[in-house]
Design a protein around this motif. Structure first.
Motif, mmCIF file in Angstrom:
data_model
loop_
_atom_site.group_PDB
_atom_site.id
_atom_site.type_symbol
_atom_site.label_atom_id
_atom_site.label_comp_id
_atom_site.label_asym_id
_atom_site.label_seq_id
_atom_site.Cartn_x
_atom_site.Cartn_y
_atom_site.Cartn_z
ATOM 1 N N GLY A 66 0.800 -1.221 0.000
ATOM 2 C CA GLY A 66 0.000 0.000 0.000
ATOM 3 C C GLY A 66 0.833 1.272 0.000
ATOM 4 N N ASP A 67 2.130 1.150 0.182
ATOM 5 C CA ASP A 67 3.008 2.329 0.189
ATOM 6 C C ASP A 67 3.301 2.774 -1.245
ATOM 7 O OD1 ASP A 67 3.304 2.657 2.987
ATOM 8 O OD2 ASP A 67 4.752 1.014 3.041
ATOM 9 N N ALA A 68 2.269 3.257 -1.909
ATOM 10 C CA ALA A 68 2.368 3.601 -3.329
ATOM 11 C C ALA A 68 3.274 4.794 -3.608
ATOM 12 C CB ALA A 68 0.979 3.873 -3.898
ATOM 13 N N ASP A 69 3.602 5.591 -2.593
ATOM 14 C CA ASP A 69 4.465 6.745 -2.799
ATOM 15 C C ASP A 69 5.948 6.384 -2.698
ATOM 16 O OD1 ASP A 69 4.114 6.200 -0.088
ATOM 17 O OD2 ASP A 69 4.527 8.265 0.506
ATOM 18 N N VAL A 70 6.267 5.119 -2.414
ATOM 19 C CA VAL A 70 7.643 4.653 -2.317
ATOM 20 C C VAL A 70 8.054 4.139 -3.696
ATOM 21 C CG1 VAL A 70 9.145 2.943 -1.210
ATOM 22 C CG2 VAL A 70 7.343 4.078 0.111
ATOM 23 N N ALA A 71 9.201 4.597 -4.193
ATOM 24 C CA ALA A 71 9.647 4.253 -5.551
ATOM 25 C C ALA A 71 9.745 2.744 -5.769
ATOM 26 C CB ALA A 71 10.986 4.920 -5.850
ATOM 27 N N ALA A 72 10.178 1.996 -4.766
ATOM 28 C CA ALA A 72 10.310 0.546 -4.907
ATOM 29 C C ALA A 72 8.972 -0.117 -5.216
ATOM 30 C CB ALA A 72 10.909 -0.057 -3.635
ATOM 31 N N ILE A 73 7.869 0.512 -4.795
ATOM 32 C CA ILE A 73 6.526 -0.007 -5.064
ATOM 33 C C ILE A 73 5.928 0.655 -6.304
ATOM 34 C CG2 ILE A 73 4.163 -0.238 -4.151
ATOM 35 C CD1 ILE A 73 6.245 -1.924 -2.642
ATOM 36 N N SER A 74 5.985 1.979 -6.364
ATOM 37 C CA SER A 74 5.317 2.708 -7.453
ATOM 38 C C SER A 74 5.903 2.406 -8.831
ATOM 39 C CB SER A 74 5.343 4.214 -7.189
ATOM 40 O OG SER A 74 6.672 4.702 -7.202
ATOM 41 N N ASN A 75 7.149 1.954 -8.886
ATOM 42 C CA ASN A 75 7.774 1.657 -10.179
ATOM 43 C C ASN A 75 7.734 0.179 -10.546
ATOM 44 O OD1 ASN A 75 8.542 4.326 -10.918
ATOM 45 N ND2 ASN A 75 10.166 4.233 -9.406
ATOM 46 N N LEU A 76 7.016 -0.612 -9.744
ATOM 47 C CA LEU A 76 6.847 -2.019 -10.121
ATOM 48 C C LEU A 76 5.966 -2.102 -11.365
ATOM 49 C CD1 LEU A 76 6.247 -3.811 -6.692
ATOM 50 C CD2 LEU A 76 8.206 -4.099 -8.223
ATOM 51 N N SER A 97 0.482 -11.798 6.413
ATOM 52 C CA SER A 97 0.709 -10.441 5.902
ATOM 53 C C SER A 97 1.991 -10.405 5.092
ATOM 54 C CB SER A 97 0.835 -9.439 7.055
ATOM 55 O OG SER A 97 -0.355 -9.394 7.804
ATOM 56 N N PHE A 98 1.958 -9.641 4.010
ATOM 57 C CA PHE A 98 3.139 -9.481 3.159
ATOM 58 C C PHE A 98 3.885 -8.206 3.533
ATOM 59 C CE2 PHE A 98 1.518 -11.740 -0.974
ATOM 60 C CZ PHE A 98 1.263 -12.887 -0.247
ATOM 61 N N GLU A 99 5.195 -8.271 3.459
ATOM 62 C CA GLU A 99 6.059 -7.103 3.515
ATOM 63 C C GLU A 99 6.910 -7.122 2.253
ATOM 64 O OE1 GLU A 99 8.422 -7.701 7.018
ATOM 65 O OE2 GLU A 99 6.901 -6.825 8.336
ATOM 66 N N VAL A 100 7.170 -5.963 1.700
ATOM 67 C CA VAL A 100 8.074 -5.871 0.554
ATOM 68 C C VAL A 100 9.435 -5.469 1.097
ATOM 69 C CG1 VAL A 100 8.575 -4.691 -1.614
ATOM 70 C CG2 VAL A 100 6.214 -5.282 -1.028
ATOM 71 N N THR A 101 10.420 -6.338 0.890
ATOM 72 C CA THR A 101 11.772 -6.029 1.337
ATOM 73 C C THR A 101 12.601 -5.405 0.226
ATOM 74 O OG1 THR A 101 12.506 -8.280 0.840
ATOM 75 C CG2 THR A 101 11.738 -7.829 3.093
ATOM 76 N N SER A 102 12.162 -5.600 -1.015
ATOM 77 C CA SER A 102 12.786 -4.947 -2.166
ATOM 78 C C SER A 102 11.843 -5.073 -3.352
ATOM 79 C CB SER A 102 14.144 -5.578 -2.504
ATOM 80 O OG SER A 102 14.829 -4.787 -3.451
#
Length: 195
Positions: A66-76, A97-102
């Motif tokens: 849900g952290d769409a403002d973080v580049a690692a997420i928004s650029n997927l 629960s999922f966490e994105v580590t990269s």
């Protein structure tokens, strides 16, 4: 013919000449050092060492999908992001629960990770088993995501194919990519990032 009288001739005292020469030498050395420094900074020799930034996809700690403002997420890749979000919703029913580590990374950050792995493992050959070169990394294209913690990885390994999500490398249980059609069979695991 004009004759100068000794009382009218001004001469610089020896101390003053030495001071002018000293100041001139300091100015010349300062200019030379400044020119040298500019040349080396432009060449990257004296530049500050690279440190990955959030804008490069660096994550100091795990984030959520849900952290769409973080580049690692928004650029997927949008298809990958949608599939992982759908899988996360299904996993939450099971209490996982999922966490994105990269996620997405710049090529520069990927190169930094590879160089760091070479230092850690002592050879490029071993480092490439864990970190792909920038031109081969699916993180750089936004088509790979690393998921944690262990229960989320296990859940996604067991159920991810329903969304086309597959573990890719046998030595990286956290690395997932869209590698099949939703509901299809995941391809055989590659031994490591070197292939």
């Amino acid at each position: 013919m004009s004759v100068l009288r000794p009382s009218l001739v001004r001469s610089n005292p020896p101390g003053r000449r030495v001071a002018f020469v000293a100041v001139g030498a300091v100015v010349a050395v300062t200019l030379a050092v400044g020119l040298w420094a500019v040349m080396f900074v432009q060449a990257g020799v004296l530049a500050a060492p690279y440190a990955p930034r959030v804008d490069d996809g660096f994550l100091a700690e795990p984030v959520t999908l849900g952290d769409a403002d973080v580049a690692a997420i928004s650029n997927l890749d949008p298809a990958l992001l949608a599939a992982v979000r759908e899988a996360e919703a299904a996993a939450s029913v099971d209490g996982v629960s999922f966490e994105v580590t990269s996620g997405w990374r710049t090529a520069r950050y990927q190169q930094w990770l590879l160089e760091d792995a070479v230092k850690k493992y002592g050879s490029t050959e071993i480092a490439l088993q864990w970190v792909a070169a920038p031109d081969r990394s699916h993180h750089v294209t936004g088509r790979a995501v690393d998921i944690g913690p262990l229960d989320a990885q296990s859940w996604l390994i067991a159920h991810g194919a329903a969304w086309g999500l597959c573990q890719i490398y046998a030595n990286e249980r956290w690395h997932f990519e869209l590698a099949t059609e939703p509901g299809g069979a995941c391809p055989a695991l590659l031994e490591n990032a070197a292939g």
